[in-house]
Design a protein around this motif. Structure first.
Motif, PDB file in Angstrom:
ATOM      1  N   ALA A   1       0.835  -1.212   0.000  1.00  0.00           N
ATOM      2  CA  ALA A   1       0.000   0.000   0.000  1.00  0.00           C
ATOM      3  C   ALA A   1       0.861   1.249   0.000  1.00  0.00           C
ATOM      4  O   ALA A   1       0.578   2.226  -0.721  1.00  0.00           O
ATOM      5  CB  ALA A   1      -0.924  -0.004   1.227  1.00  0.00           C
ATOM      6  N   LEU A   2       1.948   1.251   0.767  1.00  0.00           N
ATOM      7  CA  LEU A   2       2.863   2.393   0.791  1.00  0.00           C
ATOM      8  C   LEU A   2       3.548   2.568  -0.554  1.00  0.00           C
ATOM      9  O   LEU A   2       3.674   3.699  -1.063  1.00  0.00           O
ATOM     10  CB  LEU A   2       3.906   2.210   1.890  1.00  0.00           C
ATOM     11  N   VAL A   3       3.990   1.435  -1.137  1.00  0.00           N
ATOM     12  CA  VAL A   3       4.638   1.503  -2.453  1.00  0.00           C
ATOM     13  C   VAL A   3       3.681   2.069  -3.482  1.00  0.00           C
ATOM     14  O   VAL A   3       4.057   2.900  -4.329  1.00  0.00           O
ATOM     15  CB  VAL A   3       5.138   0.105  -2.876  1.00  0.00           C
ATOM     16  N   TRP A   4       2.426   1.618  -3.423  1.00  0.00           N
ATOM     17  CA  TRP A   4       1.440   2.111  -4.390  1.00  0.00           C
ATOM     18  C   TRP A   4       1.198   3.623  -4.221  1.00  0.00           C
ATOM     19  O   TRP A   4       1.104   4.355  -5.206  1.00  0.00           O
ATOM     20  CB  TRP A   4       0.136   1.342  -4.232  1.00  0.00           C
ATOM     21  N   GLU A   5       1.109   4.112  -2.991  1.00  0.00           N
ATOM     22  CA  GLU A   5       0.902   5.539  -2.749  1.00  0.00           C
ATOM     23  C   GLU A   5       2.099   6.349  -3.265  1.00  0.00           C
ATOM     24  O   GLU A   5       1.925   7.403  -3.898  1.00  0.00           O
ATOM     25  CB  GLU A   5       0.715   5.798  -1.255  1.00  0.00           C
ATOM     26  N   LEU A   6       3.303   5.844  -2.995  1.00  0.00           N
ATOM     27  CA  LEU A   6       4.489   6.554  -3.484  1.00  0.00           C
ATOM     28  C   LEU A   6       4.566   6.516  -5.012  1.00  0.00           C
ATOM     29  O   LEU A   6       4.980   7.490  -5.651  1.00  0.00           O
ATOM     30  CB  LEU A   6       5.757   5.930  -2.881  1.00  0.00           C
ATOM     31  N   ALA A   7       4.177   5.397  -5.619  1.00  0.00           N
ATOM     32  CA  ALA A   7       4.172   5.291  -7.087  1.00  0.00           C
ATOM     33  C   ALA A   7       3.182   6.275  -7.693  1.00  0.00           C
ATOM     34  O   ALA A   7       3.430   6.854  -8.764  1.00  0.00           O
ATOM     35  CB  ALA A   7       3.821   3.859  -7.495  1.00  0.00           C
ATOM     36  N   THR A   8       2.068   6.490  -6.978  1.00  0.00           N
ATOM     37  CA  THR A   8       1.082   7.466  -7.460  1.00  0.00           C
ATOM     38  C   THR A   8       1.695   8.865  -7.505  1.00  0.00           C
ATOM     39  O   THR A   8       1.490   9.626  -8.463  1.00  0.00           O
ATOM     40  CB  THR A   8      -0.157   7.456  -6.546  1.00  0.00           C
ATOM     41  N   VAL A   9       2.451   9.208  -6.463  1.00  0.00           N
ATOM     42  CA  VAL A   9       3.112  10.513  -6.438  1.00  0.00           C
ATOM     43  C   VAL A   9       4.113  10.631  -7.590  1.00  0.00           C
ATOM     44  O   VAL A   9       4.200  11.669  -8.262  1.00  0.00           O
ATOM     45  CB  VAL A   9       3.824  10.722  -5.081  1.00  0.00           C
ATOM     46  N   VAL A  10       4.881   9.561  -7.832  1.00  0.00           N
ATOM     47  CA  VAL A  10       5.860   9.574  -8.924  1.00  0.00           C
ATOM     48  C   VAL A  10       5.163   9.736 -10.268  1.00  0.00           C
ATOM     49  O   VAL A  10       5.608  10.494 -11.136  1.00  0.00           O
ATOM     50  CB  VAL A  10       6.708   8.286  -8.896  1.00  0.00           C
ATOM     51  N   MET A  11       4.046   9.030 -10.466  1.00  0.00           N
ATOM     52  CA  MET A  11       3.322   9.126 -11.737  1.00  0.00           C
ATOM     53  C   MET A  11       2.773  10.536 -11.953  1.00  0.00           C
ATOM     54  O   MET A  11       2.737  11.034 -13.080  1.00  0.00           O
ATOM     55  CB  MET A  11       2.192   8.092 -11.772  1.00  0.00           C
ATOM     56  N   MET A  12       2.346  11.162 -10.856  1.00  0.00           N
ATOM     57  CA  MET A  12       1.908  12.563 -10.974  1.00  0.00           C
ATOM     58  C   MET A  12       3.067  13.445 -11.442  1.00  0.00           C
ATOM     59  O   MET A  12       2.888  14.331 -12.288  1.00  0.00           O
ATOM     60  CB  MET A  12       1.388  13.066  -9.626  1.00  0.00           C
ATOM     61  N   GLY A  13       4.257  13.204 -10.886  1.00  0.00           N
ATOM     62  CA  GLY A  13       5.433  13.980 -11.305  1.00  0.00           C
ATOM     63  C   GLY A  13       5.770  13.765 -12.763  1.00  0.00           C
ATOM     64  O   GLY A  13       6.100  14.708 -13.486  1.00  0.00           O
ATOM     65  N   VAL A  14       5.676  12.496 -13.234  1.00  0.00           N
ATOM     66  CA  VAL A  14       5.943  12.201 -14.651  1.00  0.00           C
ATOM     67  C   VAL A  14       4.904  12.885 -15.538  1.00  0.00           C
ATOM     68  O   VAL A  14       5.226  13.448 -16.594  1.00  0.00           O
ATOM     69  CB  VAL A  14       5.944  10.674 -14.887  1.00  0.00           C
ATOM     70  N   ALA A  15       3.638  12.832 -15.118  1.00  0.00           N
ATOM     71  CA  ALA A  15       2.582  13.494 -15.900  1.00  0.00           C
ATOM     72  C   ALA A  15       2.834  14.992 -15.986  1.00  0.00           C
ATOM     73  O   ALA A  15       2.646  15.616 -17.051  1.00  0.00           O
ATOM     74  CB  ALA A  15       1.221  13.219 -15.270  1.00  0.00           C
ATOM     75  N   ILE A  16       3.268  15.592 -14.866  1.00  0.00           N
ATOM     76  CA  ILE A  16       3.586  17.021 -14.879  1.00  0.00           C
ATOM     77  C   ILE A  16       4.678  17.312 -15.889  1.00  0.00           C
ATOM     78  O   ILE A  16       4.610  18.304 -16.652  1.00  0.00           O
ATOM     79  CB  ILE A  16       4.006  17.481 -13.471  1.00  0.00           C
TER      80      ILE A  16
END
Length: 583
Positions: A55-70
């Motif tokens: 669950a923690l990995v998934w939350e952190l991956a979500t943040v990373v994906m937001m950064g890539v999208a930006i």
């Protein structure tokens, strides 16, 4: 039209690119403000030991994906927005070029070449930046500011948000003061660059004269002073633009101190979690960009306003010569000056005084007289470079104003005393009047102008580059290249404005003989020969003598010799001078 009206008009024309960029910028801002909120939730969950493992990995991956999208969204809006803004720069330069192409000599007598060049470079660039980077930074900064403040107020704690915003009125006051100075400094910087540009242009154009007179050091000293002034003005502008940063820094430092003080108190009172305070602090960090964007936008807009204030008067300047002719006919027939009077702008003395003469179709008219008599003025009025003050110019059955300028000037082949050659080959300069001409036609025109043999002696023949303004050719060669250019087309009227002044008498005789042969082959073609050298007009059908703008003698060569007045005495003097040179 103000700068803001210009930008609004341009944005309406390219609304698709701006809407696409705005959508991507909105998504960037949305992801940007969601990341701190997401991190705050992650921290609170970790503090409560409710988040670990996958669950923690998934939350952190979500943040990373937001950064890539930006990242990809930022690339996308840059491509959309800057591609559109560059078009504004191109449009402004095209409008400037077209406007300058339509202006007459009177306009350019009041303008500096270097200044006009600067308008098409630095000033157009400043306006282009206002349409691109200013629009980008303004929208992005405003969107980010609104979303961040909304999240700080509604998503975290409104009391902490209000406390944090207390220093911001100081920043608004500082921005207002700085913006006024930026405008003045930017205007001064652009004007000093124009002066430097004008000096460089004049120096390069007259470099041979400077060398002959030994003025290199003086010119270098002038350049150094102008460069120093331009650098100082640019530095002053940069200093005022840099003043935005301390204002932002002081404001955000004060806001950060209030955030820590008030936020710590709220945490101590168990009215705010550590995760929320962390998110709020991250939001406060995200306000750095909107604040800097505000300063950057104001700076770019003030630069753009200063540049538009210089460029707009040139784009909107009234045309000295109005092109209102509607006739669909090409000029032809008899050419008449009827009581024409004319004075140049800002001069009180008349250059022409009630001048009247007639040029019958197919005839050659010679115009002679002492320096300043008004000979070249006649040519300029025929070309409609200036408008007559009194009297009429009639070609055929119509006033010159009735013909569209394009038709009128296409009907005239004009060779000036100081012809202009472009930085191209000899063949290209000759073919300028007829780009579809074959090499054989170019060579034939050059032979008629008595320049063919000279061209063949050049290393590359007709493909020899002439350099800027024909610098590699002598004065006589440039005149003959220009004559060849005029003879390459079959316009009904040929104007030679002292175009044989730099050639020797033998070459002059050859050219005049060729012109006589052309006239015999095309009896409907007329010619006007303006000359100080009377031998150039001796074979003309009619000769007029001007002095101080007035007609004082007229007739054929033989008739004027019999009058024993100015023409006759000048003829005797020039013949004696030629005999002495031959001896």
């Amino acid at each position: 039209m103000t700068l803001y009206q210009l930008l609004a008009q341009f944005i309406r024309q390219h609304w698709r690119a701006y809407v696409a960029a705005a959508v991507m910028l909105f998504l960037v801002a949305a992801f940007t403000v969601l990341i701190p909120r997401k991190i705050g939730h992650i921290i609170d969950a970790m503090v409560e030991q409710n988040l670990a493992g996958e669950a923690l990995v998934w939350e952190l991956a979500t943040v990373v994906m937001m950064g890539v999208a930006i990242y990809f969204l930022r690339v996308g809006w840059r491509l959309q927005l800057f591609a559109a803004s560059y078009k504004l720069g191109a449009q402004l330069r095209l409008r400037l070029y077209q406007r300058l192409s339509l202006q007459g000599p009177a306009f350019f007598q009041q303008q500096r070449t270097g200044d006009l060049m600067a308008l098409g470079t630095n000033d157009a660039d400043a306006i282009e930046l206002a349409a691109g980077e200013a629009a980008l930074a303004g929208f992005d900064g405003l969107m980010t500011f609104v979303l961040v403040i909304s999240m700080m107020t509604l998503g975290v704690d409104w009391r902490l948000a209000l406390a944090t915003l207390l220093p911001f009125p100081f920043m608004a006051w500082a921005f207002k003061r700085i913006t006024h100075h930026v405008h003045d400094a930017s205007k001064d910087s652009l004007e000093r660059f124009s002066k430097l540009n004008d000096h460089v242009q004049e120096t390069i154009s007259g470099v041979r004269t400077l060398r002959v007179l030994g003025l290199e050091q003086r010119s270098a000293a002038q350049f150094a002073q102008l460069a120093e002034d331009a650098a100082a003005a640019s530095l002053s502008s940069q200093r005022w633009e840099a003043a935005y940063e301390p204002a932002v820094g002081v404001t955000l430092t004060a806001a950060g101190a209030l955030t820590l003080g008030v936020g710590a108190y709220l945490v101590w009172q168990n009215e705010m979690t550590i995760g929320n305070l962390t998110a709020f602090s991250m939001y406060l960090g995200q306000l750095i960009w909107p604040m800097f964007a505000a300063g950057w936008v104001l700076s770019l807009l003030e630069r753009g306003k200063a540049a538009w204030g210089r460029l707009r008067p040139v784009l909107e300047a009234d045309l000295v010569i109005q092109d209102l002719g509607q006739l669909k006919l090409d000029p032809a027939g008899e050419l008449r000056f009827e009581d024409v009077s004319f004075s140049y702008p800002a001069q009180t003395n008349l250059a022409l005084k009630k001048l009247s003469f007639t040029l019958t179709e197919g005839q050659t008219l010679g115009i002679v007289g002492p320096t300043g008599a008004g000979k070249s003025t006649v040519v300029r009025l025929l070309l409609r470079q200036f408008e007559t003050a009194q009297g009429q110019l009639v070609w055929g059955d119509h006033h010159l104003h009735a013909y569209p300028l394009e038709r009128l000037r296409n009907a005239i082949n004009w060779v000036a005393q100081e012809p202009f050659l472009f930085s191209a080959s000899i063949a290209s300069n000759i073919a300028l009047s007829n780009p579809q001409a074959t090499r054989e036609q170019i060579m034939h025109a050059a032979d008629l102008a008595a320049i063919h043999d000279d061209i063949l002696r050049f290393p590359e023949g007709y493909d020899t580059p002439v350099g800027e303004r024909g610098v590699t050719l002598s004065g006589g060669q440039k005149q003959r290249v220009a004559i060849a250019r005029a003879l390459l087309t079959e316009s009904p009227l040929l104007l030679l404005d002292d175009a044989l002044s730099a050639v020797d008498t033998d070459t002059e005789t050859r050219i005049l003989r060729h012109l006589a042969e052309l006239r015999a082959a095309r009896p409907e073609r007329s010619a006007i020969i303006v000359s100080h050298r009377l031998s150039a007009v001796a074979e003309a059908d009619h000769i007029i003598v001007l002095r101080e703008g007035a007609l004082i003698e007229q007739g054929t060569h033989q008739q004027l010799l019999e009058l024993d007045t100015w023409y006759a005495s000048q003829w005797k003097y020039q013949q004696l001078e030629a005999a002495l040179e031959a001896a």
